[in-house]
Design a protein around this motif. Sequence first.
Motif, PDB file in Angstrom:
ATOM      1  N   GLN A   3       0.733  -1.214  -0.198  1.00 58.94           N
ATOM      2  CA  GLN A   3       0.036  -0.034   0.119  1.00 58.94           C
ATOM      3  C   GLN A   3       1.019   1.124   0.111  1.00 58.94           C
ATOM      4  O   GLN A   3       0.936   1.937   0.817  1.00 58.94           O
ATOM      5  N   PRO A   4       1.793   1.297  -1.154  1.00 55.62           N
ATOM      6  CA  PRO A   4       2.831   2.560  -1.155  1.00 55.62           C
ATOM      7  C   PRO A   4       1.951   4.054  -1.075  1.00 55.62           C
ATOM      8  O   PRO A   4       0.968   4.004  -1.722  1.00 55.62           O
ATOM      9  N   MET A   5       2.713   4.729  -0.536  1.00 55.91           N
ATOM     10  CA  MET A   5       2.074   6.218  -0.362  1.00 55.91           C
ATOM     11  C   MET A   5       3.201   7.160  -0.706  1.00 55.91           C
ATOM     12  O   MET A   5       4.351   6.699  -0.253  1.00 55.91           O
ATOM     13  N   LYS A   6       3.047   7.841  -1.838  1.00 56.51           N
ATOM     14  CA  LYS A   6       3.917   9.037  -2.021  1.00 56.51           C
ATOM     15  C   LYS A   6       3.447  10.450  -1.887  1.00 56.51           C
ATOM     16  O   LYS A   6       2.694  10.690  -2.156  1.00 56.51           O
ATOM     17  N   LEU A   7       4.346  11.078  -0.851  1.00 57.98           N
ATOM     18  CA  LEU A   7       3.907  12.350  -0.378  1.00 57.98           C
ATOM     19  C   LEU A   7       4.999  13.317  -0.731  1.00 57.98           C
ATOM     20  O   LEU A   7       6.178  13.434  -0.672  1.00 57.98           O
ATOM     21  N   ILE A   8       4.538  14.461  -1.321  1.00 56.33           N
ATOM     22  CA  ILE A   8       5.336  15.814  -1.921  1.00 56.33           C
ATOM     23  C   ILE A   8       4.762  16.892  -1.165  1.00 56.33           C
ATOM     24  O   ILE A   8       3.643  17.073  -0.979  1.00 56.33           O
TER      25      ILE A   8
END
Length: 176
Positions: free
Chosen positions: A71-76
């Motif tokens: 369940q990858p999350m990518k936060l910028i």
Amino acid sequence: MAILPILVAPHPVLKQKCEPVTDVTDDIRQLLDDMLATMYDAPGVGLAAPQVGVSKRILVVDCAPRDADPQPMKLINPEILAASDDLSTYEEGCLSFPDQYADVKRPARVTVRYLDENGTQQEIEADGLLATCIQHEIDHLDGIVFVDHLSTVKRGIIMRKLQKLMRGKDRAAAAE
């Protein structure tokens, strides 16, 4: 996707405040993918850009159990909008502090706003391990590492253990 080298404390980049991302480009998306590959390879549950030598406000997390689907999350440019008054304690580790762990108290729940990999603003409420992980990684973006939350004595013990571990790895590499 490339596996990136992970910086180990006390590398100076780990103590720098990161710059915001002004434009979500293909290069940023590639960095996010490379960071996920690096995190999974390590293995870890979170990784911030400064840990791979990039002073940008970017992080990735995946707190799914190892036997579950990722369940990858990518936060910028993540920012904490709200944090609960109640605290939780987790034994934290860090890929930049190999084999070092300590109990850290943090808010049990947080609300976080960020940009996703398409540049779309998102907001999530996180609790449990996910809340801890996101807070830990956002700390990295501000030049804060998990041992900064510990007493001077505990921090010193961990830093000495880490130095000893790294000297041993240097000697083993030199002997090869």
